[in-house]
Design a protein around this motif. Sequence first.
Motif, PDB file in Angstrom:
ATOM      1  N   ARG B 123      11.895  32.427   9.580  1.00  0.00           N
ATOM      2  CA  ARG B 123      10.248  32.184   9.843  1.00  0.00           C
ATOM      3  C   ARG B 123       9.532  31.916   8.433  1.00  0.00           C
ATOM      4  N   PRO B 126       2.875  33.161   8.814  1.00  0.00           N
ATOM      5  CA  PRO B 126       1.903  32.510   9.304  1.00  0.00           C
ATOM      6  C   PRO B 126       0.576  33.127   8.084  1.00  0.00           C
ATOM      7  N   GLY B 146      -0.102  27.887  11.905  1.00  0.00           N
ATOM      8  CA  GLY B 146       1.016  27.829  12.678  1.00  0.00           C
ATOM      9  C   GLY B 146       1.024  28.977  13.301  1.00  0.00           C
ATOM     10  N   GLU B 288       6.805  29.463  21.996  1.00  0.00           N
ATOM     11  CA  GLU B 288       6.789  30.166  21.028  1.00  0.00           C
ATOM     12  C   GLU B 288       6.872  28.907  20.011  1.00  0.00           C
ATOM     13  N   GLY B 291       4.768  27.769  14.247  1.00  0.00           N
ATOM     14  CA  GLY B 291       5.386  27.911  13.571  1.00  0.00           C
ATOM     15  C   GLY B 291       5.500  27.759  12.373  1.00  0.00           C
ATOM     16  N   ILE B 293       8.139  27.306   9.185  1.00  0.00           N
ATOM     17  CA  ILE B 293       9.950  27.537   9.149  1.00  0.00           C
ATOM     18  C   ILE B 293      10.191  27.529   7.785  1.00  0.00           C
TER      19      ILE B 293
END
Lengths: 587, 459
Positions: B123, B126, B146, B288, B291, B293
Amino acid sequence: MGTIEKIAGPLVVAKQMLGSNMYDVVRVGDAKLIGEVIQLRKDKAIIQVYEDTTGLRPGETVTTTGLPLSVELAPGILGKIYDGVQRPLDSIEKKSGSFIGKGIEVSPLDKKKKWKFTSTAKKGVHISEGSIIGHVQETELIKHYIMVPKGVEGTLERIKEGSFTIEEEIAVVRGKSKSHSLNMIQRRAVRIPQGFKSKFRSAEPLVTGQRVVDTFFPVAKGGTAAVPGPFGSGKTVIQHQLAKYSDADIVVYVGCGERGNEMTEVLVEFPHLLDPKTNKPLIERTVLIANTSNMPVAAREASIYTGITLAEYFRDMGYNIALMADSTSRWAEAMREMSARLEEMPGEEAYPAYLPKRLAEFYERAGKVESRNGKVGSITVIGAVSPAGGDTSEPVSQGTLRVTKVFWALDASLASSRHFPSINWLNSYSLYLGSFHEWYVKNVGEMFPENRQNAMKLLQHEAELKDIVQLVGADALPDTERVVLEVGRMIREDFLRQSAFDQIDAYTSLEKQKLMLDNILYFGKRADEAAKRGVPADKITSMKVRGEISRMKEWIEKDAEASAKKVRAGIDAEFDALVREEAVAAK
Amino acid sequence: MNLEIEYKTIESVAGPLVVVKQVRNASYNEIVRINMTNGESRLGQVLETGEGYAVVQVFGPTNGINIDKTSVTFLGDTFRFGVSEQMFGRVFNGQGKPIDVKADVAYEEKFDVNGEPINPVSRTLPSDFIETGVSAIDGLITLVRGQKLPIFSGSGLPHNELAAQVAKQARVKGSSEHFAVVFAGIGITYDDATFFINEFKKTGSLSRTVAFINLADDPSIERILTPRIALTTAEFLAYRKGYHVLVILNDMTNYAEALRELASAREEVPGRRGYPGYMYTDLASIYERAGIIRNGKGSITQLDVVTMPGDDVTHPIPDLTGYITEGQIFLSRDLANRGIYPAINPLGSLSRLMNNGIGAGKTREDHRGVADQLYGAYAKAQDAKNLSSVVGAEALSEADKTYLKFGEDFEKRFIGQGRDENRSVEDTLNIGWDLLSYLKEEDLNRIKKEYIARYYKKQ
């Protein structure tokens, strides 16, 4: 080798499993998913699988490894980030990309890296489990002692020195019946606590740099603390602060069923942040275990044990470990989920009846001990609890509070007015305070325990007065009591409140904490005297020096003493003027 | 293994669950097709599998299923959903079939709708500020790219209007990267669905929107699927095509209720208020999926609507949501009743990622301090308000009177704004300073001195 009979979520039933032991690790199906035997019924084994079981079919094979769920221990652990069953997440990334695939087998430790091994044990000595035979400088901060694994006892026949991988032989021990070749690796089963010589009570606090913790509700090195609070009350921020600034030698951070971005934050921040004690990057003394909420639930159950077993290993080397578990509620929920799938009789709120026992067993693995090799180390466990609806009457909170000695009660209303850390000073407690008295007197200041007591009394008094104010308004109070309200406000806003995001404020040494509190109490003393001499409360509560007091947080550590003197002089000057004015007016 | 096998051995049907006997080794989570006698077919998924049987959950109504004649085809694969960029501008049902008049959409790739967990080391944290043009959000509950940030609302509160306004106005400062909206209506009324579609059409944003609509009278079991299909689409757009996707899941309360319905049909041990014990894990598998990546260009930001049953924030749905998401936007009935739109109560609201997205170079250097001070002052204003309702406004001290006035104007000028009003973050912070200037300089103890010198307006 058996075959799968039934699959329901993370629970798999396999038959023809005679020969496997309870809590053996097994490989399930063609994808070779990792699982653990949690029940045996005749030839059938009930298995909890640590990975997503989608795509698994009845009839696929199950093989047992014959070993319990274990961690691999050797140099190379520090700075790593593992999942709940000790698979390094960066190695997983190399194999399956940004998303975690299934059935990935990776080594917990680097088997190729050479470490410089220095031997300390002499040829011919008698050694047994736990004996130290040498060490490796793992990071600048941590000397990694190589200890004799379980089951090995005898005379040290040969010992080498130089650069070795963790798998290469470094010593040979002649036992009663056979010789043992030792390398640096040992394995420990995670569900079994590691033994030690003796355990004792700790009289030394874990210094965290957090004012409300260190001054008001300290935890012992080797102690236990619970942090229950509703969402948004700052549990994770507190855990992060303690991981960053506490004076432990090694921090084990278990992110158990929490947010992915939070673990990323730790990973991004820790390599850049410096330990205030040693000025080395924090990551060099940290091990992370991340089993986020969307990762398989059974591995979440294991993650807590993986964490505490790593902590015990370093404790046996004589280090002070702080273990943060965020959040133990998710761990308990994982237990509940498995229990429901096993169709066990549910206890309170559908948690299994053995929940309190498991909680107690976990927290009892904390403590200050003398390990088998004579080194004294400690594990401090700080467990976050996420009670449903913030109501701590639920089973996980209650089970935790029965076995922990410090309670930091997080308060939603403080959090919503952005008073952080939102530890409620009236409800929280630390049962260690009494035993730290001597330590405080010796290391902080003779008056410190007493001043802490006085500040606490002031806060209590303030709370009582506030109740009255809510009914009749502040005007109805005598001036001496309105002054108490002001001093209470100062302790709350200018001392207890601490910003985790401000570079200076994030960490306060005990010395600076003492100076800050001294000044506030001194202001209180002068204010009380002034009010008694007839200075109106309105004048006291609008004094200029209040601004200086509210900026004590911004003091640079090394100038703290000089700054404190300056503020104290300011307090004196302004009060002297007020008292003089009042005397003139009275004439 | 892609062997389709057809069985005519249904043993029982109860609620959304069908038990099929004599099945040879169905795989867990495998997708099945249920072939009705009238030629229709429905999809289902294997919930439990053993030697010689499988328990199947049907996405859709079970009426018309016949023990004798209905057959079940095991498709040998998990639920995979075909996605493509051609989905923009189209409206689909909760199972991903087009419901606008146009033809089917050709897909580029197919993905398992359950997705896979993002590896935490993959990840990116953010930290890009999203300007929504709504002061209460930008100033106090800052949204970053994110993030997953739900709107905690109640029936009758303006969450739909707010979600639509954010979808319309949201942009990242100084960036013209491509932006997309994936909208999932989960158990919403026809009215609400039309409101959103019209809103997207009106603002011209339909062409960069993919909408999935499961209506209130559609099968509730389909609701298990709808957010997953939407997120699968979003992941494709974000990680394969580089879009910055805003996903609106509306309303997650309906999703959780469908989950409970399914759990009770399976005769599971119920947890709090009848919701299954694994609801936290299940909700996390949806939330979840927001996000950024490291190896992808795009991002997924989630704005999830959660209507709190009985306005109760401790109800399991908002409670578990709050433990997973990165903060919450809390709507207040009290503010709504007083005609203040968007009725966001900052005191119950929070953005956990705010700190990464604000400050010099992102918003403005004084942002943190201003936000903290506004929070603190508004909390004091509430205390003063409570006090004045007991002792009367006259008996308040001067300081309390100031806070009372601050509170009123804060609600009117800072929180309150028009449905089409798009404020820049500078405007938002300036309004904040106007209000803070009611207070004494010494009382601004959460703001650095240099910023006070720069922005504070002496009265």
